[in-house]
Write a protein that holds these residues in place. Structure first.
Motif, PDB file in Angstrom:
ATOM      1  N   ARG A 156       0.822  -1.018  -0.043  1.00  0.00           N
ATOM      2  CA  ARG A 156      -0.021   0.008  -0.106  1.00  0.00           C
ATOM      3  C   ARG A 156       0.799   1.245  -0.020  1.00  0.00           C
ATOM      4  O   ARG A 156       0.177   2.400  -0.062  1.00  0.00           O
ATOM      5  CB  ARG A 156      -1.029  -0.036   1.166  1.00  0.00           C
ATOM      6  CG  ARG A 156      -1.935  -1.130   1.280  1.00  0.00           C
ATOM      7  CD  ARG A 156      -2.596  -1.016   2.737  1.00  0.00           C
ATOM      8  NE  ARG A 156      -1.562  -1.314   3.765  1.00  0.00           N
ATOM      9  CZ  ARG A 156      -0.905  -2.393   4.136  1.00  0.00           C
ATOM     10  NH1 ARG A 156      -1.151  -3.640   3.317  1.00  0.00           N
ATOM     11  NH2 ARG A 156       0.024  -2.441   5.178  1.00  0.00           N
ATOM     12  N   LYS A 157       1.996   1.153   0.027  1.00  0.00           N
ATOM     13  CA  LYS A 157       2.936   2.479   0.409  1.00  0.00           C
ATOM     14  C   LYS A 157       4.219   2.411  -0.589  1.00  0.00           C
ATOM     15  O   LYS A 157       5.055   1.129  -0.353  1.00  0.00           O
ATOM     16  CB  LYS A 157       3.287   2.485   1.865  1.00  0.00           C
ATOM     17  CG  LYS A 157       4.118   3.829   2.331  1.00  0.00           C
ATOM     18  CD  LYS A 157       4.183   3.906   3.748  1.00  0.00           C
ATOM     19  CE  LYS A 157       5.276   5.120   4.165  1.00  0.00           C
ATOM     20  NZ  LYS A 157       5.357   5.224   5.577  1.00  0.00           N
ATOM     21  N   VAL A 349      -9.795  -5.108  -3.863  1.00  0.00           N
ATOM     22  CA  VAL A 349      -9.225  -3.840  -2.823  1.00  0.00           C
ATOM     23  C   VAL A 349     -10.123  -2.949  -2.274  1.00  0.00           C
ATOM     24  O   VAL A 349     -11.084  -2.467  -3.173  1.00  0.00           O
ATOM     25  CB  VAL A 349      -8.117  -3.311  -3.627  1.00  0.00           C
ATOM     26  CG1 VAL A 349      -7.278  -2.151  -3.216  1.00  0.00           C
ATOM     27  CG2 VAL A 349      -7.030  -4.249  -4.332  1.00  0.00           C
ATOM     28  N   THR A 351     -11.306   0.252  -1.609  1.00  0.00           N
ATOM     29  CA  THR A 351     -10.669   1.726  -1.905  1.00  0.00           C
ATOM     30  C   THR A 351     -11.678   2.811  -1.036  1.00  0.00           C
ATOM     31  O   THR A 351     -12.810   2.476  -0.990  1.00  0.00           O
ATOM     32  CB  THR A 351     -10.834   2.008  -3.472  1.00  0.00           C
ATOM     33  OG1 THR A 351     -12.283   1.688  -3.857  1.00  0.00           O
ATOM     34  CG2 THR A 351      -9.986   1.126  -4.188  1.00  0.00           C
ATOM     35  N   ASN A 374      -7.273  -4.657   3.493  1.00  0.00           N
ATOM     36  CA  ASN A 374      -7.194  -3.903   2.474  1.00  0.00           C
ATOM     37  C   ASN A 374      -7.607  -4.704   1.131  1.00  0.00           C
ATOM     38  O   ASN A 374      -8.093  -4.340   0.225  1.00  0.00           O
ATOM     39  CB  ASN A 374      -5.987  -3.144   1.968  1.00  0.00           C
ATOM     40  CG  ASN A 374      -5.459  -2.074   3.249  1.00  0.00           C
ATOM     41  OD1 ASN A 374      -6.255  -1.208   3.366  1.00  0.00           O
ATOM     42  ND2 ASN A 374      -4.720  -2.464   4.237  1.00  0.00           N
TER      43      ASN A 374
END
Length: 401
Positions: A156-157, A349, A351, A374
């Motif tokens: 995610r990052k 996913v 969102t 997630n």
């Protein structure tokens, strides 16, 4: 103090980062469980005895369900014969033969324990085989492969600049590219002509459908440039198809990595591919680990493959996932809440533009006894009554936001 709180404090005091797996650390207490003490089928129980219908599934590996009887029995039977030996166990040969029969790219395989190290093995093989140094990486390929500037630190990052603990010289050989960014890939092949050993790609689960054109593009350009194509099938294998995206999109890579789902939670990964590339390990390219051929995980994998071939597991995961997340999206839309699940039903996913809103929803989901992540996963033990109960519980959670 609750047992969950006591466990959380112990983790924070004695485990660096609060968990040996970064994504498993509880961040939404008191609603989120700090620890799980038991799992059965599609449900888990925390230290205080609270039950949750689980869609985290150990972040993906549990595809059949916790304590799946046939898999557990295979593990127990092997346990009486031994766990690991000083020579290869027979199951290493049997599992290798089976995987070569079901994975299109697999002419030879080799076992490890985690997906990330198997991707690292493929990178090493690609460099040895091609005599080149540069690697293009798409998506998150495990923590030890987070090497390039701006790489995906986790699913995610992205990191800023060169990742901590990585030398600038090593980082400069790795190039992080976004999913379906064909122009950047073309420019990298031009800038490093004759220097790119491999393209390593993990699918973007939210935009999986773009693989229909993206994977053929990658296959074409790597062949033209005499580079290797490596598919990270850690999540997609045994979930969107038995042999992952290479089966789903009918594009065969040179090498591929499978892990999550292959042994229903037992620690096992495999890297596989063309024999002439895999045979680099016999020519001095060292990739070896004492526990690679551990027999309990291989027994589990053989049982899992047998179940997949006997039952329509992939179709079940697809159909039940599509139904569940479509109905959840309908509840969100009906309430005017800007949260949506996107992607294939097997691994959609979550969102949301507003992180605070997303966290509020997750808190209420936990409070109502549904464990989410997630990326959410339906497993083979989520039966119709479990799906109905999930919809009821999540409807209540959404009403409480």
């Amino acid at each position: 103090m609750s047992k969950n709180n006591e466990a959380f404090n112990l983790l924070e005091k004695y485990v660096a980062g609060g968990s040996s797996t970064g994504s498993k650390r509880a961040t939404l207490m008191p609603e989120e469980p700090a620890v799980i003490v038991r799992g059965k089928g599609c449900r888990v129980w925390d230290a205080d005895g609270k039950e949750y219908i689980d869609f985290r599934n150990s972040l993906g590996p549990v595809t059949l369900g916790y304590c799946y009887p046939e898999v557990n029995e295979a593990i127990k039977e092997q346990l009486d014969r031994g766990i690991v030996y000083g020579h290869p166990g027979i199951l290493e040969a049997e599992a290798a033969e089976k995987l070569c029969s079901i994975i299109p790219c697999a002419e030879k395989v080799r076992f490890l324990k985690t997906g990330g190290e198997a991707v690292a093995a493929c990178i090493k093989l690609a460099r040895a085989y091609t005599g080149r140094d540069h690697i293009i990486q798409i998506g998150y390929n495990g923590w030890l492969n987070v090497l390039s500037s701006g790489a995906r630190a986790n699913p995610r990052k992205n990191v800023q600049g060169v990742p901590k603990g990585v030398s600038a010289d090593l980082s400069s050989l790795h190039h992080s590219v976004n999913w379906n960014d064909t122009k950047t890939i073309e420019s990298l092949f031009e800038a490093y002509r004759g220097q790119i050993a491999a393209v390593v790609v993990a699918a973007d689960y939210m935009e999986m459908e773009k693989g229909e054109t993206f994977y053929p593009f990658l296959r074409k350009i790597t062949k033209e440039q005499n580079s290797l194509l490596v598919f990270d099938e850690i999540v997609t294998g045994f979930r969107i198809a038995l042999a992952g995206v290479q089966e789903y999109f009918n594009v065969t890579p040179d090498l591929a990595v499978f892990a999550k789902g292959m042994a229903n939670g037992m620690p096992l990964s495999v890297f596989c591919g063309r024999a002439e590339v895999m045979d680099e390990v016999s020519k001095g390219t060292a990739i070896s680990s004492t526990y690679s051929g551990e027999q309990l995980s291989l027994a589990a994998a053989l049982a899992v493959i047998n179940i997949y071939e006997r039952e329509n597991v992939i179709g079940y995961l697809r159909d039940n996932g599509n139904r569940l997340w479509h109905e959840v999206n309908g509840i969100f839309a009906g309430r005017g809440i800007p949260i949506e699940y996107k992607g294939l039903g097997q691994c959609p996913v979550m969102t949301a533009i507003d992180k605070n809103l997303k966290d509020r929803f997750l808190r209420r989901a936990y409070a109502n006894g549904v464990s989410l992540y997630n990326v959410c996963y339906v497993n083979f033990s989520h039966k119709a009554p479990d799906i109905e109960e999930t919809l009821f519980r999540l409807s209540n959670a959404i009403s409480e936001i």
